[in-house]
Scaffold this motif. Structure first.
Motif, PDB file in Angstrom:
ATOM      1  N   ILE A  87      27.880  62.781  32.665  1.00 28.86           N
ATOM      2  CA  ILE A  87      28.294  61.584  31.932  1.00 28.86           C
ATOM      3  C   ILE A  87      27.151  60.577  31.880  1.00 28.86           C
ATOM      4  N   VAL A 129      26.122  56.757  30.095  1.00 26.28           N
ATOM      5  CA  VAL A 129      26.658  55.567  29.429  1.00 26.28           C
ATOM      6  C   VAL A 129      25.501  54.649  29.069  1.00 26.28           C
ATOM      7  N   ALA A 177      29.665  56.120  25.653  1.00 27.61           N
ATOM      8  CA  ALA A 177      29.741  57.177  26.662  1.00 27.61           C
ATOM      9  C   ALA A 177      29.472  58.535  26.025  1.00 27.61           C
ATOM     10  N   TYR A 178      28.567  59.298  26.631  1.00 27.99           N
ATOM     11  CA  TYR A 178      28.198  60.631  26.176  1.00 27.99           C
ATOM     12  C   TYR A 178      28.500  61.641  27.277  1.00 27.99           C
ATOM     13  N   ASN A 179      28.739  62.881  26.893  1.00 27.11           N
ATOM     14  CA  ASN A 179      28.874  63.975  27.844  1.00 27.11           C
ATOM     15  C   ASN A 179      27.754  64.957  27.540  1.00 27.11           C
TER      16      ASN A 179
END
Length: 118
Positions: free
Chosen positions: A70, A72, A82-84
């Motif tokens: 994760i 941010v 927010a990215y994964n």
């Protein structure tokens, strides 16, 4: 990394990575994520510097943090993106600050199992 691996890495010459106009950077595992002037977010290999993915935001990004997959980033308008990194590194989930208007200056991300100290 072990303490010996950190010592070995510190003894070598630093690698210059082609990451122009960087505004924030963080490392998480084998990936690095950096934000750049103009709203660019880059995901890159921490040992190679090779770009793995990129995403363009409309607003200048001002801070970032990562924990596991994760990542941010905070922007100048007060939103968090927010990215994964395990999934598609594309359009992020966005959360607007309730105060609005003030830019994000710092971001911290903890694991879901972490609890604040009392």
């Amino acid at each position: 990394l072990s303490l010996d691996e950190w010592r070995h890495a510190a003894a070598g010459r630093p690698k210059e990575l082609p990451l122009p106009s960087m505004t924030a950077v963080c490392l998480s595992g084998e990936c690095g994520v950096s934000t750049h002037a103009g709203g660019l977010v880059r995901l890159w290999g921490a040992t190679t510097g090779r770009r793995l993915a990129a995403h363009q935001q409309r607003i200048e990004l001002t801070a970032c943090a990562a924990c596991g997959p994760i990542f941010v980033a905070g922007d100048a308008a007060g939103a968090l993106h927010a990215y994964n990194t395990d999934a598609e590194f594309g359009a992020p989930r966005v959360s607007r600050s309730p105060g609005g208007g003030a830019g994000v200056r710092s971001v911290a991300v903890g694991s879901p199992s972490s609890r604040p100290a009392v």
